[in-house]
Write a protein that holds these residues in place. Sequence first.
Motif, short mmCIF file in Angstrom:
data_model
loop_
_atom_site.label_atom_id
_atom_site.label_comp_id
_atom_site.label_asym_id
_atom_site.label_seq_id
_atom_site.Cartn_x
_atom_site.Cartn_y
_atom_site.Cartn_z
N GLN A 88 0.82 -1.21 0.00
CA GLN A 88 0.00 0.00 0.00
C GLN A 88 0.85 1.25 0.00
O GLN A 88 1.91 1.31 0.64
N ASN A 89 0.37 2.25 -0.73
CA ASN A 89 0.97 3.59 -0.69
C ASN A 89 -0.15 4.56 -0.35
O ASN A 89 -1.19 4.55 -1.00
N PRO A 90 0.05 5.40 0.69
CA PRO A 90 -1.06 6.22 1.20
C PRO A 90 -1.25 7.54 0.45
O PRO A 90 -2.18 8.29 0.77
N VAL A 91 -0.38 7.83 -0.52
CA VAL A 91 -0.39 9.18 -1.10
C VAL A 91 -1.44 9.29 -2.20
O VAL A 91 -1.62 8.38 -3.01
N PHE B 298 6.06 2.60 0.70
CA PHE B 298 4.96 1.63 0.68
C PHE B 298 5.04 0.76 1.94
O PHE B 298 6.11 0.59 2.52
N THR B 299 3.88 0.26 2.35
CA THR B 299 3.84 -0.63 3.51
C THR B 299 3.46 -2.02 3.06
O THR B 299 2.84 -2.20 2.00
N LEU B 300 3.82 -2.99 3.85
CA LEU B 300 3.43 -4.39 3.59
C LEU B 300 2.12 -4.67 4.32
O LEU B 300 1.69 -3.91 5.19
N ALA B 301 1.50 -5.77 4.00
CA ALA B 301 0.23 -6.14 4.63
C ALA B 301 0.37 -6.20 6.15
O ALA B 301 -0.55 -5.86 6.89
N SER B 302 1.53 -6.61 6.62
CA SER B 302 1.78 -6.62 8.05
C SER B 302 3.19 -6.11 8.33
O SER B 302 4.15 -6.53 7.68
N ALA B 303 3.31 -5.23 9.31
CA ALA B 303 4.63 -4.70 9.68
C ALA B 303 5.53 -5.81 10.21
O ALA B 303 6.75 -5.67 10.24
N THR C 208 19.14 -2.80 -1.75
CA THR C 208 19.48 -2.32 -0.40
C THR C 208 18.84 -0.99 -0.05
O THR C 208 18.33 -0.27 -0.91
N THR C 209 18.85 -0.70 1.25
CA THR C 209 18.42 0.59 1.81
C THR C 209 16.97 0.87 1.46
O THR C 209 16.62 1.95 0.99
N LEU C 210 16.12 -0.09 1.72
CA LEU C 210 14.70 0.04 1.42
C LEU C 210 13.87 0.37 2.66
O LEU C 210 12.65 0.57 2.55
N LYS C 211 14.50 0.45 3.81
CA LYS C 211 13.73 0.72 5.03
C LYS C 211 13.13 2.12 4.98
O LYS C 211 13.82 3.09 4.66
N GLY C 212 11.85 2.24 5.30
CA GLY C 212 11.20 3.54 5.31
C GLY C 212 11.68 4.41 6.44
O GLY C 212 12.27 3.92 7.42
N HIS C 213 11.44 5.70 6.33
CA HIS C 213 11.81 6.61 7.40
C HIS C 213 11.01 6.26 8.65
O HIS C 213 9.83 5.91 8.57
N ARG C 214 11.64 6.38 9.81
CA ARG C 214 10.99 5.94 11.05
C ARG C 214 9.66 6.67 11.30
O ARG C 214 8.75 6.14 11.92
N VAL D 133 7.42 7.32 9.14
CA VAL D 133 6.38 6.83 8.23
C VAL D 133 6.26 5.31 8.32
O VAL D 133 5.17 4.75 8.17
N GLY D 134 7.37 4.64 8.57
CA GLY D 134 7.37 3.19 8.68
C GLY D 134 7.41 2.50 7.32
O GLY D 134 7.49 3.15 6.27
N GLY D 135 7.33 1.18 7.33
CA GLY D 135 7.32 0.43 6.09
C GLY D 135 8.60 0.60 5.29
O GLY D 135 9.69 0.69 5.85
N MET D 136 8.41 0.64 3.98
CA MET D 136 9.53 0.69 3.05
C MET D 136 9.54 2.03 2.32
O MET D 136 8.53 2.73 2.26
N ARG D 137 10.67 2.36 1.74
CA ARG D 137 10.75 3.50 0.82
C ARG D 137 11.78 3.16 -0.24
O ARG D 137 12.93 2.87 0.08
N ALA D 138 11.35 3.22 -1.48
CA ALA D 138 12.28 3.03 -2.60
C ALA D 138 12.53 4.39 -3.24
O ALA D 138 11.63 4.98 -3.84
N SER D 139 13.75 4.88 -3.09
CA SER D 139 14.11 6.14 -3.75
C SER D 139 14.75 5.80 -5.08
O SER D 139 15.69 4.99 -5.14
#
Lengths: 360, 360
Positions: free
Chosen positions: B285-288, B300-305, B321-327, B329-335
């Motif tokens: 999911q992406n909330p934007v 983006f977030t996964l179905a379960s954290a 690598t380096t896919l962890k989302g900002h603390r 926002v949580g989840g993942m972030r792909a830049s």
Amino acid sequence: MARVYNFSAGPAMLPEPVLAQARDEMLDWQGSGMCVAEMSHRGKEFMSIAAQAEADLRELMSIPDNYKVLFLQGGASSQFTAIPMNLLHGGESADYISTGSWSKKAIAEARRYCGVHIAATTEDTKFTRAPAQAELDLSADASYVHYTPNETIQGVEFSDIPETNGKPLVADMSSTILSRPIDVSKYGLIYAGAQKNIGPAGLTIVIVREDLIGQPINGTPTMLDYKVQADNDSMYNTPPTYAWYLAGLVFQWLKGKGGLSAMGEINARKAKRLYDCVDASSFYQNPVDPTSRSWMNVPFTLASADLDETFLKEAKAAGLTTLKGHRSVGGMRASIYNAMPEEGVEALVSFMHEFERKNG
Amino acid sequence: MARVYNFSAGPAMLPEPVLAQARDEMLDWQGSGMCVAEMSHRGKEFMSIAAQAEADLRELMSIPDNYKVLFLQGGASSQFTAIPMNLLHGGESADYISTGSWSKKAIAEARRYCGVHIAATTEDTKFTRAPAQAELDLSADASYVHYTPNETIQGVEFSDIPETNGKPLVADMSSTILSRPIDVSKYGLIYAGAQKNIGPAGLTIVIVREDLIGQPINGTPTMLDYKVQADNDSMYNTPPTYAWYLAGLVFQWLKGKGGLSAMGEINARKAKRLYDCVDASSFYQNPVDPTSRSWMNVPFTLASADLDETFLKEAKAAGLTTLKGHRSVGGMRASIYNAMPEEGVEALVSFMHEFERKNG
């Protein structure tokens, strides 16, 4: 082309083994699959690089535990502003010792934020010496005392640390840091642009006694607030990661060379070799009082300024570059920082002898 | 290890051909016998590198002649201070649009120097959209209007340039610059930390209309005075020379790729590929708001954290690598900045499909 002996006053030579390692790690730092410049500064790879660099610098300089070490941006020129902003502590003036172009720049910027009392100046003798302790006129209400241990342009250096009667002593060590052992505990704050003895331009080291930070004046930019930077381990924002890494490689190289005692001996030999060459000749001249001569920057003039262009051209052809003196002083300047090998000084001395023989 | 696809939000990936060239030139730039990091910034070699980089950036971005291009230090965070200091022009307030973490940081710093009128904020919807033009409440006495075209942490982007009725528009383009064509003439000032689309951390680009500079407030640090930097061609003091050189190599690479129109097409494709993958799945999911989604940062977030750790571990094993989302926002972030190849996005999408199949 072969590597040259580059006598630039900064950015200056870097140790060849450091460059070779950076080259070899450019596309893949230690199996990470990344260049250090590509790493998140919050990731474990860069955090380990940053921590190791600080630990090595602390070891090399024997930095006491009650000092913070900051890896900042903006050069010494940004510190000219940050120092009064952070160290006035409610006071309204500071003492500055004026010994050349860089102390004058520090003074001009400080005057925008506080009263500046000139504790001593050697401008009447064209900045060709450092003042003696007895000449210092320290004021009772100064918040700190600032000086420039080495004036890069004039080639003037203090042989002793000024005594300030308990006032925090602040030193622009851009051209002195890491050149020999330094007693950090005598200082309130030491700052240095990296591009001479530390690493590439774009990194500035600040070593500050922790009781001195945390009282900035109103309007201090957050990025210039030492407390903010210290509390965030110099990562309030993204630090200059690649420059920090290269500095770390330089620190490792220095440890391999035997640390700052060993470097001090080498640097003393290099400087003596060059000054002996100048002094033994009537063709070359250095105007600085022998007790105040810089180990790092050796300015000298030729018998006639008409020969300057030929000297520079022939030196360059011999692989000896960036010897032109600063326009305010004229003649030549050989900057011989840590990364300049003794062989480079030897090559310059040989060239100078030969040039004098042909043109003297 | 093989090179990885590194989705860091900054410092971010650099183009591999740029790194390869830097590697090859590390000990000897074009027969000079020096690394670029060793060159005097006043010497003809570095002056040519600096001038070429500026010329290439001007060409890439079609920067009008009445704009200065500055190569500075200190990151966007230093510009948060410099902007009110330089652009208030005797005024006492500025308009800021608040769309996420970085605009909030800019606002907090500006408040230390002037009144800040929030022209719009989307905080009530957790910064998941950019405000529409009709929502902007611009004030008559603002000296300028500031916004953040791309919020790196929230992954929110403006699709249009705000209309400001003649007030200078100021934009933190750290995550937008060079990603597509931008009409510079619509802006009073554009600034960007280099570590996303330009080059290594430690360099900050400022593009400013020249009639806006030269009226700094009292107490502006000399290093933050745009007029001083412009009058000295960004060499009031020693600039971050090696970072400037690497940025120049990136500009050359961008020209070789076909410039910003071509990059814009590639970046649009990369973003669409990734959002399509997220939207086609109920696992991700992406909330934007779809009209405000960033081309550069895809959170983006996964179905379960509870699956986050496994996702990150398996992704890393797959060279992503380096896919962890900002603390925050949580989840993942792909830049997915310019240097992330389409193959990298393709590899991430394949991995996401497979991960969903196994865990969905």
